[in-house]
Each structure stands twice: as structure tokens, then as C-alpha cells.
Design a protein around this motif. Structure first.
Motif, short mmCIF file in Angstrom:
data_model
loop_
_atom_site.label_atom_id
_atom_site.label_comp_id
_atom_site.label_asym_id
_atom_site.label_seq_id
_atom_site.Cartn_x
_atom_site.Cartn_y
_atom_site.Cartn_z
N GLU A 470 0.85 -1.18 0.00
CA GLU A 470 0.00 0.00 0.00
C GLU A 470 0.89 1.23 0.00
N ILE A 471 0.76 2.04 -1.04
CA ILE A 471 1.64 3.20 -1.23
C ILE A 471 0.77 4.44 -1.43
N THR A 472 1.21 5.54 -0.84
CA THR A 472 0.54 6.83 -1.04
C THR A 472 1.23 7.60 -2.15
N LEU A 473 0.47 8.01 -3.14
CA LEU A 473 0.99 8.84 -4.23
C LEU A 473 0.54 10.28 -3.99
N ARG A 474 1.46 11.24 -4.07
CA ARG A 474 1.12 12.64 -3.79
C ARG A 474 1.88 13.55 -4.73
N ASP A 475 1.15 14.51 -5.33
CA ASP A 475 1.84 15.48 -6.19
C ASP A 475 2.12 16.76 -5.42
N GLU A 476 2.74 17.72 -6.08
CA GLU A 476 3.14 18.96 -5.41
C GLU A 476 1.97 19.89 -5.14
N ASN A 477 0.82 19.59 -5.74
CA ASN A 477 -0.37 20.40 -5.49
C ASN A 477 -1.17 19.91 -4.30
N GLY A 478 -0.71 18.83 -3.69
CA GLY A 478 -1.38 18.31 -2.52
C GLY A 478 -2.35 17.19 -2.79
N LYS A 479 -2.57 16.87 -4.05
CA LYS A 479 -3.47 15.76 -4.38
C LYS A 479 -2.82 14.45 -3.93
N SER A 480 -3.60 13.60 -3.25
CA SER A 480 -3.04 12.38 -2.67
C SER A 480 -3.97 11.20 -2.93
N LEU A 481 -3.38 10.07 -3.30
CA LEU A 481 -4.14 8.84 -3.53
C LEU A 481 -3.41 7.66 -2.91
N LYS A 482 -4.16 6.74 -2.32
CA LYS A 482 -3.58 5.50 -1.81
C LYS A 482 -3.90 4.37 -2.78
N LYS A 483 -2.87 3.64 -3.18
CA LYS A 483 -3.01 2.54 -4.11
C LYS A 483 -2.19 1.35 -3.64
N LYS A 484 -2.57 0.16 -4.10
CA LYS A 484 -1.82 -1.05 -3.80
C LYS A 484 -1.15 -1.56 -5.07
N PHE A 485 0.16 -1.88 -4.94
CA PHE A 485 0.94 -2.33 -6.08
C PHE A 485 1.77 -3.54 -5.68
N GLY A 541 3.30 1.14 3.04
CA GLY A 541 3.08 2.39 3.76
C GLY A 541 3.93 3.54 3.30
N ASP A 542 4.87 3.35 2.39
CA ASP A 542 5.72 4.44 1.91
C ASP A 542 4.92 5.47 1.12
#
Length: 549
Positions: A470-485, A541-542
């Protein structure tokens, strides 16, 4: 008993005109056997004209295009009045039930003559009134002005559409609108090509012609058709979809079109295809969607069309693609083919996709909703197709970037690397592998032999949790998504995903940076897109930061 004799032996009723007119009061067109008719919203072909035993008056025996509209096979009370090509597609109707026929000229005059823009009409009335005031004659009648205006309006027509207007004959189109370049007469009542030829002969600059949903008999030999080709000298694009034609019919008619560039012949009865001998040399686009073409070997008969660039085979019945059984190199057929549509077929093996790599110029492919794609997600399917076809530049309308191709090919090598290595020591296994993956050796030569760790099949784990991070993806605008890979997922694939999920409000190419909490928030750049997530020691969790550069 009337009606018991074969149709061609009843001269009063069948071979030519009857005294009975068709349904319109002002129409002078006679109905004969072979005429196309319309009743309500149903189209059909007249197969019999005459009396029916036990019923008064004259009847038309019609075979309907939609068999559900019919009631029988042309047999009433054990008497066969006509035969139908489809079971139960026939019925009898009264002459006054069919829609009145029109000429193409009448349909154009009515459709375009009644659609004058009110602004234009108001302006014309203003001009006329000004002339009257200047002449000091307010009551003078502008004799002929309306006709001159109408003539000028029709002369300017370059594109004409009279779809579904009960058109059965040409009429005097040359006098009305001789400059037409694009003509749509689809879903009308043309019953043979003589009327179409007469229509085209009056339009010397005709470039595009839509005849779809007409049923036109071919009642002339090929030699005659070739002589009449002068009437289609400038025709470039033709639509003859839903005309109930086989490929042999299209080949015969092709003598009419010496300079044709595009043919749309969708949803006909084309099942077998013979190679053209002397015609279609200028054809660049051929659309055969919706025809029951089951065998790819029929398609290969189109391979000698030297100028063919676009071939559309959507919604056909194709199950396998095979060009040859043993060869691995490029083919000497379809030399100019750049674009192919294969959506919604029955293709159920990946070797069929590998075979397309043998087309030397294939650049764009549309490949959706085939059975072979059912067991993989869209991204994985796309990567497999990209890796298998080396020249491909666009897939399903999306551009294949250099980075996307590199990542797809790398994942492909990982996926089949162990199988490739195992096949090297067994000639039969190697031959089978090379047929299924004809580009794999080329990729080995390009990237080198994959790491040994990639050539070993990973043991299957028993729980989903042990397979996914489970990894959190986040851009510089603050948008954040949790995905599993999966930890074995290539960085390139994650880059592609990030491009799709975070492109709104961002431009450029995404770069990935994992936040290392053990190093007090330091960032590690995932700079080798060919490696997987495990290579960079990414843990459950990264957080991965996405920056666009």
C-alpha cells in the motif's frame, strides 16, 4: 389458377410495367418486379405483381429486408406466387400502401428549396423593395426573380444529403445542381446501378457518394461497367454499407471506379475474399466492419493492394491471425498498411498479436474487446501489445511514447524471461516460444539478457496482503491517492499511471521520489524506470512524491 405459374412466365404481371401506378397521386413511376418499395418504416423488394386467388384486385408480393415484417415465403393457400431468400420474409400489400417515389432532383428541390434561411429571405425582400422605391413603381412585380434566386442557390450546392426520401430515379440533377461534390442518397429506393450511373453522369465533379442501405442489382457485365467508368472518373470515396453484397459483387462493380480512394462496405455478406486482378489499384482505405469474415486467410487476399493504408475489420468473426507458420521476418504483402482496426472480434490468443509485428509499416492499431484481453487489465494488455509490435506508434488512439515503449518491453521480458531461458536448451520448445514471442530475441539483443532474478518464476503467495504494497501517491499540489501495487511492478508502469492520475493541472513528464522516513524525510529518486519497486526497497506504507518536469 392465377399465380401458380413461375414469375417469368406471366407477361401481364411481371416483365416490365403494369398499368398500376405506385402510391402517389402525382407520381408517374411504375412499379415492376425488382422495384424497391417502402411501407411505413419497412423496406422491401417487389417479387410479384398480380392477382391473388381468393382476394380482389392487384397485389404486390414483397420480400422485406427485415424478415420479421414478413408473414410467409410467398405461398398462399398452397400456391407459390414468389420465392424469398430468407424464410418467412414475404407478404402481400396493396399498391396504395407503398410510399410515393421521387427522383433525386425532386428530393433535392423539396428538401433544400424549403429550407431557405429566414434572414436571407428577409434580406432579399428588403433588396426588392429598395429596387421598387428607386424605380418609383411600388406595385411592379419582379418577374422571374424568384426563379433566378432559386437557381443561384442550387448552383452553389456542393454537399447534398437526401437520405431516406424515397428516391428511386435520378431525374434532371444536372439542370438543378451540377456542381455537387458530395452526395448522400443512403436509405432510398434505388433498385439497380443504371439509375446510379445516370445520376453520377450528371455530376462531373462528384467526389463522395453514399449509397448505403440501398439494394441495387448488378445487371450489367463487367465489360459494360468498365466502359461506363467515365461517369465516375472523379469519385474518390464510396459508401456501400448494408447493401447485401458479397465481395464478388464489389469486385464486379469496382470496374466503375477507376480512381477510388476509399470504400466503406460494412455490414454486408462478405465472407470470402478474392484478390483483385485489375481494379482497386488506387484504393487506400477499406472498411469491411461487420462482415462475417471468419478466416484470416481471406483477409490476406487483400495484401496485394499496393496503396492500401487503412484496413478496418471491426466486428468481424476473426478468431486467429496467421501469416505463415515458420517465418519470423517482415512480409511482402500489405506493404503500405499503416492503420488497422480489429475491435470486437473473436481473437483469443496472443500469438495473433505477435503476427501483426510482421507488417512492416503498421503504425496504428485499434484492438479492444477481444477474448484474449479478458484475463488482464487494460494497462497490462496495452503493454503486451506494444512490446509485441515493434513499429507501433499509436494504440487505441493513444500515442506510444519512447518511455512507454521501453517500460512495456522491459516488463514483457520480465514476464516471459524464465520461459525464454528454459526454451534455449530444447529445440522444439525454442521453436514454439519463438512463434509465440517473435520479438523476444530482438529485445534480448536490444536490452541484453535479463537479470537472473527475473528469469526465475516467483513462488505464489497465499494471501493478497503478502503480494501488494500500500503506497501513497502525492503530487506537489497536494493531491493524494492511496493505491496497492505488487513489489515486482516496474517503475515505468508507475510513471505511466502517475501521468494518467495526476495530469490535470500538471504538464511535462512525471518523476517519482520515495520519502525515506528512516533518513528523516530524505527523498530517493526512482531514476531507473527499468527496475521494479523492490529494487528501491519500497515498503508497505511508503509515500511517493510525483513531480512534473
Amino acid at each position: 389458377m392465377v399465380g401458380a405459374m413461375p414469375v417469368d412466365l406471366i407477361p401481364k404481371f411481371c416483365n416490365g410495367a403494369m398499368d398500376s401506378l405506385n402510391g402517389g397521386d402525382d407520381c408517374e413511376y411504375q412499379v415492376s418486379v425488382g422495384s424497391r418499395v417502402k411501407c411505413s418504416d419497412d423496406f422491401g423488394t417487389v417479387k410479384y405483381i398480380g392477382e391473388v386467388h381468393g382476394y380482389k384486385g392487384i397485389w404486390y408480393g414483397v420480400e422485406w429486408d427485415n424478415a420479421d415484417r414478413g408473414k410467409h415465403d410467398g405461398i398462399v393457400e398452397d400456391v407459390q406466387y414468389f420465392k424469398t431468400t430468407k424464410p418467412g420474409a414475404g407478404s402481400f400489400i396493396r399498391p396504395n400502401k407503398i410510399a410515393p417515389f421521387k427522383t433525386c432532383a425532386e428530393a433535392i428541390r423539396k428538401y433544400y428549396g424549403d429550407r431557405e434561411d429566414e434572414t436571407v429571405a428577409a434580406h432579399r425582400r428588403t433588396v426588392i423593395n429598395e429596387w421598387k422605391r428607386e424605380m418609383g413603381a411600388p406595385f411592379i412585380e419582379m418577374v422571374g426573380f424568384e426563379k433566378i434566386h432559386q437557381k443561384q442557390k442550387f448552383d452553389r450546392l456542393l454537399e447534398v444529403c437526401v437520405r431516406d426520401q424515397n428516391v428511386s430515379k435520378a431525374g434532371d440533377v444536372a439542370l438543378l445542381c451540377p456542381n455537387v461534390r458530395s452526395l448522400d442518397v443512403s436509405q432510398n429506393l434505388f433498385s439497380n446501378w443504371r439509375e446510379v450511373i445516370q445520376l453520377s453522369a450528371q455530376l462531373p465533379d462528384l467526389r463522395e457518394l453514399d449509397l448505403s442501405k440501398n439494394r441495387m442489382a448488378i445487371d450489367m457485365p463487367e465489360e459494360t461497367l468498365a466502359k461506363l467508368s467515365i461517369n465516375f472518373a472523379n469519385l474518390e470515396k464510396l459508401n456501400i454499407s448494408v447493401c447485401d453484397y458479397e465481395w464478388s459483387d464489389i469486385l464486379a462493380l469496382s470496374h466503375l471506379w477507376p480512381n477510388i480512394n476509399e470504400i466503406i462496405a460494412a455490414f454486408n455478406r462478405i465472407k470470402t475474399i478474392n484478390a483483385p486482378d485489375v481494379t482497386l489499384n488506387t484504393l487506400a482505405v477499406l472498411r469491411l466492419d461487420g462482415n462475417p469474415i471468419e478466416s484470416w486467410y481471406e483477409v490476406m487476399n487483400l495484401g496485394r493492394l499496393k496503396n492500401l493504408k487503412v484496413l478496418s475489420l471491426n466486428d468481424c468473426h476473426i478468431e486467429h491471425i496467421r501469416f505463415n507458420e515458420n517465418g519470423y521476418g517482415k512480409l511482402d504483402i500489405f506493404e503500405s498498411l499503416e492503420v488497422m482496426f480489429l475491435n470486437r472480434n473473436r481473437i483469443n490468443d496472443w500469438r495473433s498479436v505477435s503476427e501483426l509485428n510482421k507488417l512492416k509499416c503498421l503504425k496504428k492499431l485499434y484492438f479492444l474487446k477481444n477474448p484474449v484481453q479478458n484475463n488482464e487489465d487494460y494497462d497490462t494488455v496495452s503493454q503486451l501489445i506494444i512490446a509485441k509490435i515493434g513499429n507501433l506508434q499509436e494504440l487505441n488512439g493513444s500515442i506510444i511514447t519512447r518511455e512507454l515503449r521501453r517500460g512495456a518491453e522491459y516488463d514483457y521480458m520480465k514476464r516471459y524471461g524464465a520461459e525464454w531461458k528454459a526454451a534455449q536448451s530444447d529445440s522444439q520448445k525454442k521453436m514454439a516460444f519463438d512463434l509465440e514471442h517473435c520479438r523476444f530475441q530482438e529485445l534480448v539483443n536490444k536490452y541484453g539478457i535479463p537479470d537472473d532474478s527475473l528469469l526465475v518464476k516467483q513462488p505464489k503467495t497465499t494471501t493478497l496482503t503478502s503480494q501488494l504494497l500500500e503506497i501513497t501517491l502525492r503530487d506537489e499540489n497536494g493531491k493524494s491517492l492511496k493505491k496497492k501495487f505488487p513489489s515486482t511492478m516496474a517503475v515505468q508502469k508507475l510513471v505511466t499511471l502517475a501521468q494518467r492520475l495526476f495530469s490535470k493541472g500538471n504538464t511535462g513528464t512525471p518523476t517519482l521520489h520515495v520519502v525515506d522516513e528512516q533518513m528523516k524525510g530524505a527523498e530517493i529518486t526512482l531514476d531507473n524506470v527499468m527496475k521494479d519497486l523492490a529494487f528501491f526497497s519500497i515498503k508497505n506504507g511508503d509515500t511517493i512524491i510525483i513531480r512534473f518536469i
